[in-house]
Motif scaffolding. Structure first.
Motif, PDB file in Angstrom:
ATOM      1  N   ILE A 154      32.458  21.272  69.660  1.00 58.24           N
ATOM      2  CA  ILE A 154      32.087  19.955  70.189  1.00 58.24           C
ATOM      3  C   ILE A 154      30.581  19.975  70.457  1.00 58.24           C
ATOM      4  CG2 ILE A 154      32.518  18.227  71.976  1.00 58.24           C
ATOM      5  CD1 ILE A 154      35.211  19.515  72.506  1.00 58.24           C
ATOM      6  N   GLY A 155      29.830  19.250  69.668  1.00 54.08           N
ATOM      7  CA  GLY A 155      28.378  19.220  69.825  1.00 54.08           C
ATOM      8  C   GLY A 155      27.816  18.215  68.835  1.00 54.08           C
ATOM      9  N   ILE A 156      26.569  17.888  68.988  1.00 55.50           N
ATOM     10  CA  ILE A 156      25.951  16.901  68.084  1.00 55.50           C
ATOM     11  C   ILE A 156      24.523  17.340  67.755  1.00 55.50           C
ATOM     12  CG2 ILE A 156      25.025  15.357  69.891  1.00 55.50           C
ATOM     13  CD1 ILE A 156      26.157  12.982  68.122  1.00 55.50           C
ATOM     14  N   GLY A 157      23.959  16.785  66.694  1.00 56.07           N
ATOM     15  CA  GLY A 157      22.591  17.161  66.284  1.00 56.07           C
ATOM     16  C   GLY A 157      22.564  18.636  65.944  1.00 56.07           C
ATOM     17  N   GLY A 158      21.590  19.340  66.510  1.00 54.80           N
ATOM     18  CA  GLY A 158      21.467  20.767  66.216  1.00 54.80           C
ATOM     19  C   GLY A 158      22.664  21.566  66.695  1.00 54.80           C
ATOM     20  N   SER A 159      23.424  21.028  67.628  1.00 50.32           N
ATOM     21  CA  SER A 159      24.594  21.743  68.130  1.00 50.32           C
ATOM     22  C   SER A 159      25.823  21.484  67.260  1.00 50.32           C
ATOM     23  CB  SER A 159      24.862  21.319  69.579  1.00 50.32           C
ATOM     24  OG  SER A 159      23.738  21.640  70.369  1.00 50.32           O
ATOM     25  N   ASP A 160      25.614  20.796  66.165  1.00 52.86           N
ATOM     26  CA  ASP A 160      26.695  20.501  65.216  1.00 52.86           C
ATOM     27  C   ASP A 160      26.259  20.809  63.782  1.00 52.86           C
ATOM     28  OD1 ASP A 160      29.079  18.934  64.103  1.00 52.86           O
ATOM     29  OD2 ASP A 160      27.419  17.720  63.365  1.00 52.86           O
ATOM     30  N   LEU A 161      25.101  20.249  63.408  1.00 52.28           N
ATOM     31  CA  LEU A 161      24.730  20.279  61.986  1.00 52.28           C
ATOM     32  C   LEU A 161      24.554  21.695  61.433  1.00 52.28           C
ATOM     33  CD1 LEU A 161      22.325  17.241  62.040  1.00 52.28           C
ATOM     34  CD2 LEU A 161      24.318  17.445  60.566  1.00 52.28           C
ATOM     35  N   GLY A 162      23.935  22.580  62.217  1.00 49.14           N
ATOM     36  CA  GLY A 162      23.767  23.966  61.759  1.00 49.14           C
ATOM     37  C   GLY A 162      25.119  24.638  61.608  1.00 49.14           C
ATOM     38  N   PRO A 163      25.932  24.659  62.705  1.00 50.49           N
ATOM     39  CA  PRO A 163      27.245  25.286  62.586  1.00 50.49           C
ATOM     40  C   PRO A 163      28.110  24.690  61.465  1.00 50.49           C
ATOM     41  CG  PRO A 163      26.692  25.008  64.891  1.00 50.49           C
ATOM     42  CD  PRO A 163      25.583  24.359  64.108  1.00 50.49           C
ATOM     43  N   VAL A 164      28.129  23.377  61.336  1.00 50.83           N
ATOM     44  CA  VAL A 164      29.013  22.801  60.302  1.00 50.83           C
ATOM     45  C   VAL A 164      28.464  23.117  58.906  1.00 50.83           C
ATOM     46  CG1 VAL A 164      28.079  20.427  60.186  1.00 50.83           C
ATOM     47  CG2 VAL A 164      30.422  20.798  59.669  1.00 50.83           C
ATOM     48  N   MET A 165      27.144  23.023  58.739  1.00 51.50           N
ATOM     49  CA  MET A 165      26.575  23.306  57.414  1.00 51.50           C
ATOM     50  C   MET A 165      26.883  24.745  57.001  1.00 51.50           C
ATOM     51  SD  MET A 165      23.889  24.885  55.745  1.00 51.50           S
ATOM     52  CE  MET A 165      22.432  25.068  56.756  1.00 51.50           C
ATOM     53  N   VAL A 166      26.674  25.679  57.932  1.00 52.02           N
ATOM     54  CA  VAL A 166      26.856  27.093  57.569  1.00 52.02           C
ATOM     55  C   VAL A 166      28.340  27.437  57.371  1.00 52.02           C
ATOM     56  CG1 VAL A 166      26.509  29.482  58.314  1.00 52.02           C
ATOM     57  CG2 VAL A 166      24.684  27.816  58.622  1.00 52.02           C
ATOM     58  N   THR A 167      29.206  26.915  58.226  1.00 54.71           N
ATOM     59  CA  THR A 167      30.623  27.257  58.019  1.00 54.71           C
ATOM     60  C   THR A 167      31.134  26.668  56.703  1.00 54.71           C
ATOM     61  OG1 THR A 167      31.215  25.480  59.508  1.00 54.71           O
ATOM     62  CG2 THR A 167      31.392  27.661  60.395  1.00 54.71           C
ATOM     63  N   GLU A 168      30.635  25.505  56.343  1.00 54.10           N
ATOM     64  CA  GLU A 168      31.014  24.944  55.035  1.00 54.10           C
ATOM     65  C   GLU A 168      30.431  25.803  53.912  1.00 54.10           C
ATOM     66  OE1 GLU A 168      32.947  22.035  54.039  1.00 54.10           O
ATOM     67  OE2 GLU A 168      33.641  22.565  56.036  1.00 54.10           O
ATOM     68  N   ALA A 169      29.156  26.171  54.064  1.00 54.91           N
ATOM     69  CA  ALA A 169      28.482  26.940  53.009  1.00 54.91           C
ATOM     70  C   ALA A 169      29.135  28.298  52.807  1.00 54.91           C
ATOM     71  CB  ALA A 169      27.003  27.110  53.358  1.00 54.91           C
ATOM     72  N   LEU A 170      29.659  28.864  53.898  1.00 51.33           N
ATOM     73  CA  LEU A 170      30.209  30.223  53.793  1.00 51.33           C
ATOM     74  C   LEU A 170      31.736  30.229  53.866  1.00 51.33           C
ATOM     75  CD1 LEU A 170      27.534  32.176  55.879  1.00 51.33           C
ATOM     76  CD2 LEU A 170      27.652  31.853  53.404  1.00 51.33           C
ATOM     77  N   LYS A 171      32.335  29.153  53.450  1.00 51.92           N
ATOM     78  CA  LYS A 171      33.802  29.031  53.472  1.00 51.92           C
ATOM     79  C   LYS A 171      34.468  30.158  52.675  1.00 51.92           C
ATOM     80  CE  LYS A 171      36.005  24.640  54.189  1.00 51.92           C
ATOM     81  NZ  LYS A 171      36.134  23.278  53.722  1.00 51.92           N
ATOM     82  N   TYR A 172      33.783  30.592  51.643  1.00 54.49           N
ATOM     83  CA  TYR A 172      34.332  31.663  50.798  1.00 54.49           C
ATOM     84  C   TYR A 172      34.592  32.919  51.646  1.00 54.49           C
ATOM     85  CZ  TYR A 172      34.499  35.107  47.033  1.00 54.49           C
ATOM     86  OH  TYR A 172      34.877  36.114  46.182  1.00 54.49           O
ATOM     87  N   TYR A 173      33.816  33.096  52.711  1.00 53.65           N
ATOM     88  CA  TYR A 173      33.880  34.311  53.533  1.00 53.65           C
ATOM     89  C   TYR A 173      34.723  34.105  54.795  1.00 53.65           C
ATOM     90  CZ  TYR A 173      29.935  35.340  50.499  1.00 53.65           C
ATOM     91  OH  TYR A 173      29.145  35.534  49.393  1.00 53.65           O
ATOM     92  N   ARG A 174      35.386  32.978  54.893  1.00 49.12           N
ATOM     93  CA  ARG A 174      36.046  32.633  56.155  1.00 49.12           C
ATOM     94  C   ARG A 174      37.357  33.413  56.339  1.00 49.12           C
ATOM     95  NH1 ARG A 174      38.246  26.917  53.796  1.00 49.12           N
ATOM     96  NH2 ARG A 174      39.275  27.971  52.109  1.00 49.12           N
ATOM     97  N   ASN A 175      37.821  33.410  57.572  1.00 55.21           N
ATOM     98  CA  ASN A 175      39.118  34.022  57.872  1.00 55.21           C
ATOM     99  C   ASN A 175      40.162  32.918  58.050  1.00 55.21           C
ATOM    100  OD1 ASN A 175      38.686  32.987  60.504  1.00 55.21           O
ATOM    101  ND2 ASN A 175      37.400  34.775  60.953  1.00 55.21           N
ATOM    102  N   HIS A 176      41.250  33.246  58.764  1.00 48.90           N
ATOM    103  CA  HIS A 176      42.362  32.293  58.879  1.00 48.90           C
ATOM    104  C   HIS A 176      42.084  31.120  59.830  1.00 48.90           C
ATOM    105  CE1 HIS A 176      42.560  35.053  62.230  1.00 48.90           C
ATOM    106  NE2 HIS A 176      43.192  34.102  62.891  1.00 48.90           N
ATOM    107  N   LEU A 177      41.061  31.225  60.670  1.00 49.10           N
ATOM    108  CA  LEU A 177      40.841  30.152  61.663  1.00 49.10           C
ATOM    109  C   LEU A 177      40.390  28.861  60.981  1.00 49.10           C
ATOM    110  CD1 LEU A 177      38.962  32.146  64.466  1.00 49.10           C
ATOM    111  CD2 LEU A 177      41.308  31.240  64.580  1.00 49.10           C
ATOM    112  N   ARG A 178      40.978  27.760  61.424  1.00 48.85           N
ATOM    113  CA  ARG A 178      40.554  26.455  60.890  1.00 48.85           C
ATOM    114  C   ARG A 178      39.493  25.885  61.822  1.00 48.85           C
ATOM    115  NH1 ARG A 178      46.321  25.994  59.820  1.00 48.85           N
ATOM    116  NH2 ARG A 178      46.538  25.391  62.005  1.00 48.85           N
ATOM    117  N   LEU A 179      38.378  25.479  61.234  1.00 49.80           N
ATOM    118  CA  LEU A 179      37.271  24.967  62.034  1.00 49.80           C
ATOM    119  C   LEU A 179      37.233  23.448  61.976  1.00 49.80           C
ATOM    120  CD1 LEU A 179      34.877  26.580  63.485  1.00 49.80           C
ATOM    121  CD2 LEU A 179      36.409  27.928  62.085  1.00 49.80           C
ATOM    122  N   HIS A 180      36.952  22.821  63.115  1.00 49.17           N
ATOM    123  CA  HIS A 180      36.809  21.363  63.179  1.00 49.17           C
ATOM    124  C   HIS A 180      35.512  21.063  63.914  1.00 49.17           C
ATOM    125  CE1 HIS A 180      41.174  21.208  62.311  1.00 49.17           C
ATOM    126  NE2 HIS A 180      41.190  22.290  63.064  1.00 49.17           N
TER     127      HIS A 180
END
Ligand code: F6P
Length: 545
Positions: A154-180
């Motif tokens: 739960i965050g917006i601007g820099g508290s959202d865009l960095g985390p969401v961009m990187v988790t999307e970019a590194l989805k190939y390396y992700r584990n079982h947790l689903r991120l929202h």
């Protein structure tokens, strides 16, 4: 050592660049290539697993020399020293800008007021490692003893865009947790996310540097209320974590002290994914990958700090962008990653670039008499080719573009990767060379079109070309290369801010809208409107009807 205060347009280099622009502006890239057989090599930089080919730009050797001269005259090297040594270069907020310390190693020597930041940074890194490890492994469970399955940032601007961009970019390396990612104060967004979740197995990570942001606090309260519909207050501690500089406020929210992750005011929100703001990244890919992300960024920091200006990736990209912005009058820049995983990169860079360099007052408080921050936009290729490329190829605007591609795909499907990358190479070639009228005519004639039909059709099929692009060809998308890529753009932002003589690390421009929204919110709640212009008043009354 404060930042230099030099109006770039008053430098000798700027004047010479102006004259140089007059000579070069009508030259075609085709001609520039045929005049210089060494051009591709001359205007390329190989660094680690990156190749930057910037030869498809409207430059010659003289341009780059003059741009470097401009950088020197504007005090770039001195400013870099101030940046890396923790001087309060964010002068309007009286803060240092030290996101580089977040990815440093012991001994790298990032100090603030005489204190080595490494100790504090590594303590929080260890906290992130332990926390994420226990959530991923299932050692830490939810209130009914079940392992966590979902994480909501739960965050917006820099508290959202960095985390969401990187988790999307590194989805190939992700584990079982689903991120929202819950960012917008739009209740439909919030409830849509909550709707699909099980409170027993959901972890909420509230991220707000200030812990005062309306959107984040409202969303966090709604999430907590939803959680409490299913269980009692004493279980909040196990399901909520928070990241902020404002740790007192976190306590008031009821978050257990061991789930509180500090950050610092020397980290700007849009540069904070390397701190505990990246906790959701860590949860998604595990700490080891997260630390590789930091390593990649650290390598880029070292490159930026030590490479000569002409071989320095962030400097070269920053100077080229300034060349188009200030001499060719280009207003926007496109970023086109040829990887679907990087689909949020343009949005992430929009905040980085536009919140940093969208300024019109120089470091002495005077209005700048020249253009500053570029407008950033983009979408992944090949999708973007079928959406807005028409305008880049045949429209009236000059749009410099960065093409980012990878030599290897992650799943190793060569057939697809060749198709993807064939498009990647073809586009920059087409943008540069275009298709002149004689070629168009020949092609039409070969298809049996002649006479008035040929004359009528030919102009529509001509591509003027001469559209500049940078090509960044990277070995593969990994945490390390992504870290380096992000840091490359971060430092490009710095370079440009220095040359434009503006402060890149504040963001006063977002305050006015926030203040007015608070006033209007109170009025909406009371159904009583104060003084507004006629248009706003009409809209409010219509809304409230
Ligand atoms: O939009 C302004 C801004 O301050 C950004 O710079 C920041 O990333 C965002 O709001 C969120 O702020 P916070 O992390 O303090 O909630």
């Amino acid at each position: 050592m404060p930042l230099p205060r030099i109006n770039p347009t008053r430098t000798g280099a700027w004047e010479r660049l102006g004259a140089h622009y007059q000579q070069l502006k009508d030259k075609s890239l085709r001609d520039l290539f045929s005049e210089d057989p060494e051009r591709a090599e001359r205007f390329s930089i190989e660094w680690n697993s990156f190749l930057l080919d910037y030869s498809k730009n409207r430059i010659d050797a003289g341009t780059m020399e003059l741009l470097e001269e401009l950088a020197r005259e504007c005090g770039l090297e001195q400013a870099m020293e101030a940046y890396f040594s923790g001087e309060p270069i964010n002068e309007t907020e009286g803060r240092a800008v030290l996101h580089m310390a977040l990815r440093a190693e012991a001994g790298d020597g990032f100090h603030l007021d005489g204190v080595d930041l490494y100790g504090e940074v590594s303590r929080v890194r260890k906290q992130m490692q332990a926390f994420s490890g226990e959530i991923i492994s299932g050692k830490r469970t939810g209130y009914t003893g079940k392992a966590f399955t979902d994480v909501v940032n739960i965050g917006i601007g820099g508290s959202d865009l960095g985390p969401v961009m990187v988790t999307e970019a590194l989805k190939y390396y992700r584990n079982h947790l689903r991120l929202h990612f819950m960012s917008n104060v739009d209740g439909d967004h919030v409830h849509d996310i909550l709707h699909g979740l099980n409170p027993e197995t959901t972890l909420f990570v509230i991220v707000s540097k200030s812990f005062t942001t309306q959107e984040t606090l409202s969303n966090a309260l709604t999430a907590r209320a939803w959680f409490l519909q299913h269980t009692s207050h004493e279980n909040v501690g196990a399901h909520f974590a928070a990241v902020s500089t404002n740790t007192d406020k976190i306590g008031e929210f009821g978050i257990a002290p061991e789930n509180v992750f500090p950050m610092w005011d020397w980290v700007g929100g849009r540069f904070s994914l390397w701190s505990a703001v990246g906790l959701s990244i860590c949860l998604s890919i595990g700490y080891e990958h997260f630390s590789n992300l930091l390593r990649g960024a650290r390598d880029m920091d070292r490159h930026f700090r030590s490479a000569p200006l002409g071989e320095n990736l962030p400097v070269v990209l920053g100077l080229l962008s300034l060349w188009y912005n200030n001499f060719f009058g280009a207003e926007t820049e496109a970023v086109i990653p040829y990887s679907q995983y990087l689909h949020r990169l343009p949005a992430y860079l929009q905040q980085g670039v536009m919140e940093s360099n969208g300024k019109s007052v120089d470091r002495d408080g005077h209005r700048v008499p020249y253009q500053t921050g570029t407008i950033i936009w983009g979408e992944p290729g090949t999708n973007s080719q079928h959406a807005f490329f028409q305008l880049i190829h045949q429209g009236t605007k000059l749009i410099p573009a960065d093409f980012i591609g990878f030599r290897h795909s992650l799943f190793g499907d060569l057939e697809h990767h060749h198709k993807l990358m064939a498009n990647f190479f073809a586009q920059t070639e087409a943008l540069m060379n275009g298709k002149p009228e004689d070629e168009v005519r020949q092609e039409l004639q070969a298809r049996g079109v002649s006479g008035p039909a040929l004359d009528r059709l030919a102009p529509f099929k001509v591509f003027e070309g001469n559209n500049p692009t940078n090509t960044l060809l990277i070995d593969r998308l990994s945490p390390e290369t992504l870290g380096a890529l992000i840091a490359l753009y971060e430092h490009k932002i710095f370079v440009q801010g220095i040359l434009w003589n503006i402060f890149s690390y504040d963001q006063w421009g977002v305050e006015l809208g926030k203040e007015l929204a608070n006033t209007i919110l109170r009025e909406l709640e009371d159904s009583k409107f104060g003084r507004h212009d006629a248009s706003t008043l009409q809209l409010l009354q219509y809304f409230n009807r």
